[in-house]
Design a protein around this motif. Structure first.
Motif, PDB file in Angstrom:
ATOM      1  N   ARG A 138      41.265  30.461  49.365  1.00  0.00           N
ATOM      2  CA  ARG A 138      40.466  29.737  48.370  1.00  0.00           C
ATOM      3  C   ARG A 138      41.283  28.686  47.623  1.00  0.00           C
ATOM      4  O   ARG A 138      40.924  27.522  47.574  1.00  0.00           O
ATOM      5  N   PRO A 171      38.531  30.386  41.441  1.00  0.00           N
ATOM      6  CA  PRO A 171      38.876  31.758  41.832  1.00  0.00           C
ATOM      7  C   PRO A 171      39.667  31.786  43.137  1.00  0.00           C
ATOM      8  O   PRO A 171      39.278  31.164  44.121  1.00  0.00           O
ATOM      9  N   ASP A 207      41.763  34.215  46.205  1.00  0.00           N
ATOM     10  CA  ASP A 207      41.623  35.533  46.842  1.00  0.00           C
ATOM     11  C   ASP A 207      42.263  36.613  45.978  1.00  0.00           C
ATOM     12  O   ASP A 207      41.726  37.721  45.853  1.00  0.00           O
ATOM     13  N   ARG A 225      40.038  37.509  43.122  1.00  0.00           N
ATOM     14  CA  ARG A 225      38.890  38.301  43.574  1.00  0.00           C
ATOM     15  C   ARG A 225      39.291  39.764  43.779  1.00  0.00           C
ATOM     16  O   ARG A 225      38.529  40.678  43.423  1.00  0.00           O
ATOM     17  N   GLN A 268      39.595  41.435  40.516  1.00  0.00           N
ATOM     18  CA  GLN A 268      38.283  41.642  39.902  1.00  0.00           C
ATOM     19  C   GLN A 268      37.498  42.772  40.563  1.00  0.00           C
ATOM     20  O   GLN A 268      36.648  43.401  39.917  1.00  0.00           O
ATOM     21  N   THR A 269      37.781  43.083  41.823  1.00  0.00           N
ATOM     22  CA  THR A 269      36.893  43.988  42.562  1.00  0.00           C
ATOM     23  C   THR A 269      37.555  45.244  43.139  1.00  0.00           C
ATOM     24  O   THR A 269      36.861  46.221  43.418  1.00  0.00           O
ATOM     25  N   ARG A 301      35.428  34.459  34.382  1.00  0.00           N
ATOM     26  CA  ARG A 301      35.398  35.170  35.662  1.00  0.00           C
ATOM     27  C   ARG A 301      36.156  36.492  35.595  1.00  0.00           C
ATOM     28  O   ARG A 301      35.870  37.408  36.365  1.00  0.00           O
TER      29      ARG A 301
END
Length: 344
Positions: free
Chosen positions: A103, A112, A114, A117, A120-121, A292
């Motif tokens: 990204r 954002p 990788d 992300r 975040q997840t 974010r």
């Protein structure tokens, strides 16, 4: 059949690329945009099936990423990892770790990545094997006192600062023209501005200013003059190792420096003016926020994502793929036997 990979902006590391990407058929393209166009790039990418493009940071023409997206060509940003070398990149020391992101770069706070992300997840609580490895890896990193660059002078910090009699605030300088600040901080800020802010917010503290090693070694120019703030801080005029500089620090101020995260790993409170990869998760005092980044994460979890899930490691001498644990030990060994390389 191996995929074909074309590399833009990698010229200093050209000889390492086949070892870094052993499962790819590699081709390195000039950094010169005019010469690149004269030679038919990026249109020549369309002649090869199963093509991928890798760029070093943002050292590529702006249209290249759009071109690849238009024609469905996978595109990746590559940058130095967080344990890099014994010497500086400006001295042509190849990185012992890389971060590859589909990204954007990990220091781009505007978009954002990788890494963001994953932060975040990812379910860190359920990944016991990963978190057990985090504990082992951070213990090794701190015990061996390894950092991103490992060429600084090892000192007993009291020999420079004297006995500690009050709160110490360490201000971490950066190369002020670096992309990590340009893409990671939305507020204009120089190192001197940061020193003044730290002094203003900690009026009774001893303010210690550590200039960036590339500035001290003369490989990059600074924007602000440290002598302009010498009346409100103690300046570390030698390239002291990050571990030694952090010894005895009660608080760290940074714009986006990785040393802020190294302070977090030591349990030291950190104020970030910009938004490096480790900020915005509740672990730091943040002056720039991101809508974010909504999770609350510990330094252990941030380390897991950044140093283990999103970094690739290579032997500092051979360039062969290896792991975090091996690189940290090898850098520690090389630091102890390699004389500091001075600028030419």
């Amino acid at each position: 059949m191996a995929r074909k990979a074309t590399f833009f902006g990698f010229e200093p590391w050209k000889s390492y690329i086949p070892k870094w990407f052993p499962d790819r058929k590699c081709r390195v393209i000039t950094r010169n945009p005019e010469l690149m166009l004269r030679r038919g790039w990026p249109f020549r990418l369309l002649l090869s099936p199963r093509q991928e493009v890798y760029v070093w940071g943002f050292k590529h023409p702006p249209f290249l990423k759009k071109f690849c997206k238009l024609f469905g060509i996978p595109f990746y940003h590559v940058e130095d990892g967080f344990v890099r070398s014994v010497s500086l990149g400006a001295h042509k020391a190849a990185p012992a770790s890389l971060i590859i992101d589909s990204r954007t770069t990990h220091y781009d706070a505007r978009n954002p990545s990788d890494l963001e992300r994953t932060l975040q997840t990812h379910d860190f609580a359920a990944d016991k094997a990963l978190m057990d490895r985090v504990d082992r890896c951070t213990r090794t990193l701190l015990d061996l006192r390894v950092s991103k660059y490992n060429l600084g002078k090892s000192v007993v910090i009291e020999s420079i600062l004297g006995s500690k009699t009050r709160k110490r605030v360490l201000v971490v300088g950066q190369v002020e023209t670096d992309a990590a600040i340009a893409f990671g901080c939305d507020t204009p800020m120089t190192n001197n501005d940061l020193v003044r802010l730290a002094a203003l917010e900690n009026p009774d503290a001893q303010i210690i200013y550590k200039p960036h090693p590339e500035v001290l070694h003369g490989t990059r120019a600074g924007v602000s003059d440290p002598s302009d703030v010498a009346d409100i801080c103690t300046i570390l005029k030698e390239d002291v190792t990050p571990a030694d500089a952090l010894d005895g620090a009660d608080h760290v101020y940074t714009i986006t420096s990785l040393m802020g995260f190294e302070a977090l790993l030591r349990g030291i409170p950190v104020t970030c003016i910009g938004l490096p990869f480790y900020a915005g998760w509740g672990a730091t005092d943040d002056r720039q926020t991101s809508p974010r980044r909504t999770r609350r994460l510990s330094a252990r979890e941030i380390f897991a994502a950044a140093y283990l899930l999103h970094s690739r490691y290579f032997d500092p001498e051979t360039g062969d793929p290896t792991n975090f644990e091996t690189v940290v030990r090898r850098l520690s060994e090389l630091r102890n036997v390699t004389p500091l390389q001075q600028p030419q």
